[in-house]
Design an enzyme around this catalytic site. Structure first.
Site, PDB file in Angstrom:
ATOM      1  N   TYR A 148       0.857  -1.187   0.000  1.00  0.00           N
ATOM      2  CA  TYR A 148       0.000   0.000   0.000  1.00  0.00           C
ATOM      3  C   TYR A 148       0.890   1.232   0.000  1.00  0.00           C
ATOM      4  CZ  TYR A 148      -3.496   3.467   1.325  1.00  0.00           C
ATOM      5  OH  TYR A 148      -4.317   4.563   1.359  1.00  0.00           O
ATOM      6  N   ASP A 243       9.223   2.947   0.194  1.00  0.00           N
ATOM      7  CA  ASP A 243       8.107   3.584   0.884  1.00  0.00           C
ATOM      8  C   ASP A 243       8.264   3.283   2.373  1.00  0.00           C
ATOM      9  OD1 ASP A 243       5.823   4.486   2.016  1.00  0.00           O
ATOM     10  OD2 ASP A 243       4.450   3.580   0.557  1.00  0.00           O
ATOM     11  N   LYS A 271       3.814   9.510   8.705  1.00  0.00           N
ATOM     12  CA  LYS A 271       3.517   8.975  10.040  1.00  0.00           C
ATOM     13  C   LYS A 271       4.459   9.501  11.136  1.00  0.00           C
ATOM     14  CE  LYS A 271       0.585   5.545   8.081  1.00  0.00           C
ATOM     15  NZ  LYS A 271       0.603   4.628   6.977  1.00  0.00           N
TER      16      LYS A 271
HETATM   17  C1  LIG Z   1       0.010   5.034   5.557  1.00  0.00           C
HETATM   18  C2  LIG Z   1       0.825   4.710   4.367  1.00  0.00           C
HETATM   19  C3  LIG Z   1       0.821   5.509   3.218  1.00  0.00           C
HETATM   20  C4  LIG Z   1      -0.145   6.647   3.036  1.00  0.00           C
HETATM   21  O1  LIG Z   1       0.025   7.654   3.973  1.00  0.00           O
HETATM   22  P1  LIG Z   1      -1.232   8.642   4.242  1.00  0.00           P
HETATM   23  O2  LIG Z   1      -0.646   9.675   5.153  1.00  0.00           O
HETATM   24  O3  LIG Z   1      -2.291   7.801   4.867  1.00  0.00           O
HETATM   25  O4  LIG Z   1      -1.645   9.188   2.924  1.00  0.00           O
HETATM   26  C5  LIG Z   1       1.711   5.225   2.213  1.00  0.00           C
HETATM   27  N1  LIG Z   1       2.553   4.193   2.310  1.00  0.00           N
HETATM   28  C6  LIG Z   1       2.573   3.379   3.392  1.00  0.00           C
HETATM   29  C7  LIG Z   1       3.555   2.266   3.448  1.00  0.00           C
HETATM   30  C8  LIG Z   1       1.694   3.601   4.428  1.00  0.00           C
HETATM   31  O5  LIG Z   1       1.669   2.760   5.467  1.00  0.00           O
END
Ligand SMILES: *Cc1c(COP(=O)(O)O)cnc(C)c1O
Length: 430
Positions: A148, A243, A271
């Site tokens: 994701y 990511d 995050k």
């Molecule tokens: C949470 C997440 C995202 C997206 O971040 P948002 O702030 O929710 O848009 C992208 N990549 C990973 C791996 C994530 O866990």
């Protein structure tokens, strides 16, 4: 448990929310669709605890889905936010705090020579992909099933997190054009990635990967997987994007790239670096980042990017994260994972507990979980029943099999003892 005869405040609020907000929530996994029931509406948090609108207290293992590595209302973060609030919270002009935060990130994650702050992880990955396409002059993106990377169109193909939870095969509203440049292969399967490069030579701009998968549940990279991607992308003239929106400053002081010793070209963050306020960032090699406007031609902007409150909370959070913290997170994570495995095996419930540092997923399956297919072999109905028993015991877990439990520094040994008490007997029954 006897059924409550009266309606709870959370149930009332959900009723109102359902009329106003799609599914009653502002992000799908919060809605409890995968586990059933009414999500508690939260009113307060402190340390490892949260309280709902009915006054019930829960041990929080959601941690706002990753940002709260220090737990709720950490005094240092609270003080930094208060201090910034007194001085104003947005200027639409550069601030000293942004420079400090960028320097802190670069010092801990040396591959990030330059970076740009944005307001969400979605924006970070979307912008990194745009930059990779601009830098290489290629169109295609290779991602992994169950990975994701936020909800930008080209990255929502076979995505994890809420997409996995809700069993949405793809998402309506994405054009074949947007999805058609995305190649999806299995996580931890190097030959599949190699085959994609053979099939589409000199067409792949970037490989984007969660260096520890966190959105199909926690799936660690197999030994050599990340290093193999590094070699492959270097050979093929493709950019490697990590990511690290979850893993950045979570699984080690320098993120997953430090933990596994593999250096990407670009890194996406989010995050933890916002301390619980909306945030994202992308960064990496200077020659690439200098292509971003206004230094270069690749446009990307944001009214509230580098927001002073976010920057204050992020800096205060990172300032707390010394080596001792990661040691404590490792120990707490290990103990929580062992307690879950122990309780499951005592009850004769087949379970695989995957863990990297403070990220944990107990999969309701007897076979190793190494990719999205093996994650999906889990008994999600059984997960749902366990989830509700834990909730009754006052433990708030992510309401989906395909998410991580987040342990924070507020999960001290005493708090983990309470978790152990709640776990006792939670796996018995159907
Ligand atoms: C949470 C997440 C995202 C997206 O971040 P948002 O702030 O929710 O848009 C992208 N990549 C990973 C791996 C994530 O866990």
């Amino acid at each position: 448990m006897s059924k409550r005869s009266t309606t709870t405040r959370s149930e009332e609020l959900l009723d109102q929310a359902l009329a106003l907000i799609p599914g009653g929530v502002n992000s799908p996994v919060r809605a409890f669709h995968a586990v059933g029931g009414t999500p508690p509406f939260m009113v307060r948090g402190d340390g490892p605890w949260v309280w709902d609108a009915d006054g019930r207290r829960y041990l929080d293992l959601v941690g706002s889905w990753g940002p709260l590595i220090l737990g709720h209302r950490h005094p240092a973060v609270l003080a930094a936010l208060r201090d910034q609030l007194e001085r104003g919270w947005t200027f639409g002009a550069p601030t000293e705090g942004e420079v400090r935060l960028a320097a802190t990130i670069r010092e801990r994650m040396p591959s990030v020579e330059m970076l740009r702050l944005v307001s969400s992880g979605t924006e970070a990955t979307m912008s990194a992909v745009r930059l990779a396409r601009a830098a290489t002059g290629r169109s295609k993106i290779l991602k992994f099933a169950g990975g994701y990377h936020g909800h930008a169109d080209p990255l929502l193909v076979e995505a994890g997190s809420g997409v996995a939870t809700l069993g949405i095969p793809g998402t309506p509203g994405i054009t074949p054009g947007a999805a058609g440049d995305t190649i999806v292969v299995r996580y931890n399967a190097p030959p599949e990635a190699e085959a994609a490069f053979e099939r589409w030579p000199e067409a792949i701009a970037a490989v984007i990967v969660e260096p520890v998968a966190g959105n199909m549940g926690v799936v660690p990279p197999a030994p050599g997987f990340l290093a193999g991607l590094r070699d492959l992308t270097r050979r093929e003239g493709t950019l490697l994007i990590f990511d690290e929106v979850i893993t950045g400053f979570r699984v080690a002081r320098g993120g997953a790239q430090a933990r596994y010793g593999v250096t990407p070209d670009l890194t996406c963050l989010g995050k933890v670096i916002g301390g619980g306020l909306p945030v994202g960032a992308y960064g990496g090699r200077r020659d690439l980042m200098e292509l971003v406007a206004p230094a270069g031609p690749v446009y990307q902007a944001g009214t509230l990017s580098g927001n002073p409150l976010t920057v204050a909370a992020g800096q205060a959070t990172l300032d707390q994260l010394d080596d001792g913290v990661y040691q404590r997170l490792e120990t707490a994570g290990q103990r929580a994972a062992d307690l879950i495995s122990g309780a499951a095996s005592e009850a004769g419930v087949p379970m695989i507990v995957n863990r990297v540092g403070s990220l944990i997923t107990p999969f309701f399956t007897g076979s190793p979980v190494t990719d999205y297919d093996s994650a999906k072999a889990s008994d999600t109905a059984r997960f749902g029943r366990w989830f509700h028993r834990m909730l009754e015991q006052g433990v708030s877990l992510p309401p989906s099999q395909f998410e991580a439990l987040f342990v924070s520094t507020a999960h001290t040994p005493d708090v983990i003892d309470e978790f152990a008490v709640a776990l006792a007997g939670s796996f018995s029954g159907p």
